[in-house]
Design an enzyme around this catalytic site. Sequence first.
Site, PDB file in Angstrom:
ATOM      1  N   HIS A 122       0.870  -1.168   0.000  1.00  0.00           N
ATOM      2  CA  HIS A 122       0.000   0.000   0.000  1.00  0.00           C
ATOM      3  C   HIS A 122       0.915   1.227   0.000  1.00  0.00           C
ATOM      4  O   HIS A 122       2.012   1.177   0.557  1.00  0.00           O
ATOM      5  CB  HIS A 122      -0.830  -0.047   1.289  1.00  0.00           C
ATOM      6  CG  HIS A 122      -1.935   0.957   1.365  1.00  0.00           C
ATOM      7  ND1 HIS A 122      -1.729   2.258   1.751  1.00  0.00           N
ATOM      8  CD2 HIS A 122      -3.262   0.840   1.135  1.00  0.00           C
ATOM      9  CE1 HIS A 122      -2.887   2.901   1.759  1.00  0.00           C
ATOM     10  NE2 HIS A 122      -3.836   2.067   1.381  1.00  0.00           N
ATOM     11  N   ASP A 199       3.246  -4.731   7.875  1.00  0.00           N
ATOM     12  CA  ASP A 199       2.009  -3.952   7.824  1.00  0.00           C
ATOM     13  C   ASP A 199       0.853  -4.951   7.916  1.00  0.00           C
ATOM     14  O   ASP A 199       0.567  -5.674   6.957  1.00  0.00           O
ATOM     15  CB  ASP A 199       1.986  -3.166   6.509  1.00  0.00           C
ATOM     16  CG  ASP A 199       0.641  -2.508   6.256  1.00  0.00           C
ATOM     17  OD1 ASP A 199      -0.252  -2.602   7.115  1.00  0.00           O
ATOM     18  OD2 ASP A 199       0.488  -1.907   5.166  1.00  0.00           O
ATOM     19  N   GLN A 202      -4.300  -5.408   6.753  1.00  0.00           N
ATOM     20  CA  GLN A 202      -5.274  -6.316   6.137  1.00  0.00           C
ATOM     21  C   GLN A 202      -5.196  -7.724   6.725  1.00  0.00           C
ATOM     22  O   GLN A 202      -5.765  -8.662   6.170  1.00  0.00           O
ATOM     23  CB  GLN A 202      -5.039  -6.399   4.616  1.00  0.00           C
ATOM     24  CG  GLN A 202      -5.246  -5.090   3.881  1.00  0.00           C
ATOM     25  CD  GLN A 202      -6.697  -4.643   3.835  1.00  0.00           C
ATOM     26  OE1 GLN A 202      -7.612  -5.433   4.084  1.00  0.00           O
ATOM     27  NE2 GLN A 202      -6.925  -3.382   3.523  1.00  0.00           N
ATOM     28  N   LYS A 225     -10.268  -1.165  10.400  1.00  0.00           N
ATOM     29  CA  LYS A 225     -10.358  -2.342   9.521  1.00  0.00           C
ATOM     30  C   LYS A 225     -10.642  -3.611  10.318  1.00  0.00           C
ATOM     31  O   LYS A 225     -10.784  -4.690   9.760  1.00  0.00           O
ATOM     32  CB  LYS A 225      -9.067  -2.489   8.713  1.00  0.00           C
ATOM     33  CG  LYS A 225      -8.896  -1.335   7.720  1.00  0.00           C
ATOM     34  CD  LYS A 225      -7.822  -1.617   6.731  1.00  0.00           C
ATOM     35  CE  LYS A 225      -7.312  -0.369   6.054  1.00  0.00           C
ATOM     36  NZ  LYS A 225      -7.998  -0.068   4.794  1.00  0.00           N
ATOM     37  N   CYS A 363      -4.738   2.364  -3.779  1.00  0.00           N
ATOM     38  CA  CYS A 363      -3.495   2.894  -3.177  1.00  0.00           C
ATOM     39  C   CYS A 363      -2.326   1.940  -3.374  1.00  0.00           C
ATOM     40  O   CYS A 363      -1.448   1.831  -2.508  1.00  0.00           O
ATOM     41  CB  CYS A 363      -3.673   3.195  -1.688  1.00  0.00           C
ATOM     42  SG  CYS A 363      -4.785   4.538  -1.363  1.00  0.00           S
TER      43      CYS A 363
HETATM   44  N1  PMP Z   1      -1.715  -0.880   4.678  1.00  0.00           N
HETATM   45  C1  PMP Z   1      -2.638  -1.587   4.025  1.00  0.00           C
HETATM   46  C2  PMP Z   1      -2.294  -2.942   3.498  1.00  0.00           C
HETATM   47  C3  PMP Z   1      -3.915  -1.045   3.864  1.00  0.00           C
HETATM   48  O1  PMP Z   1      -4.852  -1.748   3.222  1.00  0.00           O
HETATM   49  C4  PMP Z   1      -4.208   0.230   4.383  1.00  0.00           C
HETATM   50  C5  PMP Z   1      -5.570   0.866   4.222  1.00  0.00           C
HETATM   51  N2  PMP Z   1      -6.172   0.668   2.994  1.00  0.00           N
HETATM   52  C6  PMP Z   1      -3.191   0.916   5.056  1.00  0.00           C
HETATM   53  C7  PMP Z   1      -1.965   0.322   5.183  1.00  0.00           C
HETATM   54  C8  PMP Z   1      -3.404   2.264   5.627  1.00  0.00           C
HETATM   55  O2  PMP Z   1      -4.349   2.229   6.641  1.00  0.00           O
HETATM   56  P1  PMP Z   1      -5.020   3.566   7.175  1.00  0.00           P
HETATM   57  O3  PMP Z   1      -5.537   4.284   5.968  1.00  0.00           O
HETATM   58  O4  PMP Z   1      -6.095   3.084   8.077  1.00  0.00           O
HETATM   59  O5  PMP Z   1      -3.966   4.336   7.882  1.00  0.00           O
END
Ligand code: PMP
Length: 405
Positions: A122, A199, A202, A225, A363
Site C-alpha cells: 500500500h 504492515d 489487512q 479495519k 493505493c
Molecule cells: N496498509 C494496508 C495494506 C492497507 O490496506 C491500508 C488501508 N487501505 C493501510 C496500510 C493504511 O491504513 P489507514 O488508511 O487506516 O492508515
Amino acid sequence: MFDIDAIRNDFPILRQKIYNKPLIYFDNAATTQKPQCVIDKLVEVYTTYNANIHRGVHYLSNKATDETEKARKVVQLFLHAPYSHEIIFTRGATEAINLVAQSFGEKFIHRGDEIIVSEMEHHSNLVPWQLVAERQGARIVKWPFNQNGELEISVLKPLITEKTRLIAVNHVSNSLGTINPVKEIIDLAHQHEVAVLVDGAQAVQHIKVDVQQLGCDFYVFSGHKIYGPTGIGVVYGKEKWLNGMPPYQGGGEMIENVSFEKTTFNQLPFKFEAGTPNYADTIAMAEAIKYVSAIGLENIAAYEKELLNYAEEKLRSLPGIEFYGTAHEKTSVISFNLHGAHPFDVGTLLDKMGIAVRTGTHCTEPVMQHFGIPGTVRASFAFYNTKKEVDGLYLGLQKVVQMLA
Ligand code: PMP
C-alpha cells in the site's frame, strides 16, 4: 460455524436499503462496519467518563486513564506482545508506519543504506520509506512479486546485502489478498541482522497474529479495519528498538521534564504518544477486538475462505472476467476486471444495485503498473457477508456485462 443471522444483527448499518435495494457491502478491505457494542462503547465513554487522561486527579480522568491502559493490555494480548509498553497508539496504520519510518530511519538508516520494500505495498508502506530514503541518503530496493501476486523468498535472498537495514512488507495485500510468508521473511532478515516492519492492516481481522512467534520488529494495524472506530491504530515495536529510537512528535505527555534549555523524554510507550491521545476510540477499538476474539479468528477465517471459494467459482463463469492476485494463500479479496469495461463503470453500475465494491488502484499503483492496468474492481468479504450476497454480486455483474456489451 456461527449464527450468521445473529452476527448480522450486531451490525445496524447492514439493515439499510440503498436505492431501495438491500445493501450488499463488499468494501471491507477499505473499512469494516461496526458492531453495536463498539458504537455503544463510544457512547458510554462520552456520556459517562469522558475526561482527558493521564494528568487528572479526579474520578473521570482516572477512569478514562484506566480504561485506556486496559485497552493497551487488550491489544498486547491480542498480538501476544511481551509487554504492554511495546504497544503505541497512533491515528492508524499510516501514522504507525510514518512513526517507525521517521524515528527508526533517523537513528538507524544512513547514507548508502538500503530499505527493501515489496512491490505490493500500500502507498502507506512505500511513500514513508521513500521520504526517509531521500532524507537520509538511502536507497529503496524493490522486491517484485510473481504473476500470481506472490512474494518469493528466493527473489528476496539476493536483494539482502550488508547495506540492508529494514524490510517493509505487508502481511496481507489489500489489492491482491495475498497472505505473505512473513515468518520466513523475518527469519531470513534476522540471519542478516535486518529489521522487519510488517504492515498488518489487512491481516489482523482475518488471521491470528502472534508477534513473538513471528519475531517481527514492528507490526502495525488500523482499528477501523477490524470493526473498530476510525482514527486509531497501533504500532507494536520491540522494546530494544523503541528505546533506541528518538521521539516521533514533540508535545505534552511525551516529556519527563521540560526547560528552555533541555527536555527529557517520558518512558515507553508515552515517549511516542505526544498530545491528548485518542482515548475514546482506543477504548472502543479494544471492544472491537474483544468482539472479534469472542467469535474466534479461526472461525472467521474458515467462514471467509468458504465465501471466497464460492465467489471465485461463481464469478469465474462470467464472460471476459480476469482475476488479479491468484495466490495460493489468500484472504477474502477478489480483484478483477471485465474485458473492455473500465473498473469505474463496473463499480458505478453495481452501486445502483445496492452493491458496494471499490474500484481503482486501491493505493497500490505499483501493483497496477505491474499488470499494466488502470485499476481493478475489488470485492472484499467480511464474516457478516453471505453466499446470498455473493449471488447478488454475480447477478449484478451479469447485468453489467449485458449493459456494457
Ligand atoms: N496498509 C494496508 C495494506 C492497507 O490496506 C491500508 C488501508 N487501505 C493501510 C496500510 C493504511 O491504513 P489507514 O488508511 O487506516 O492508515
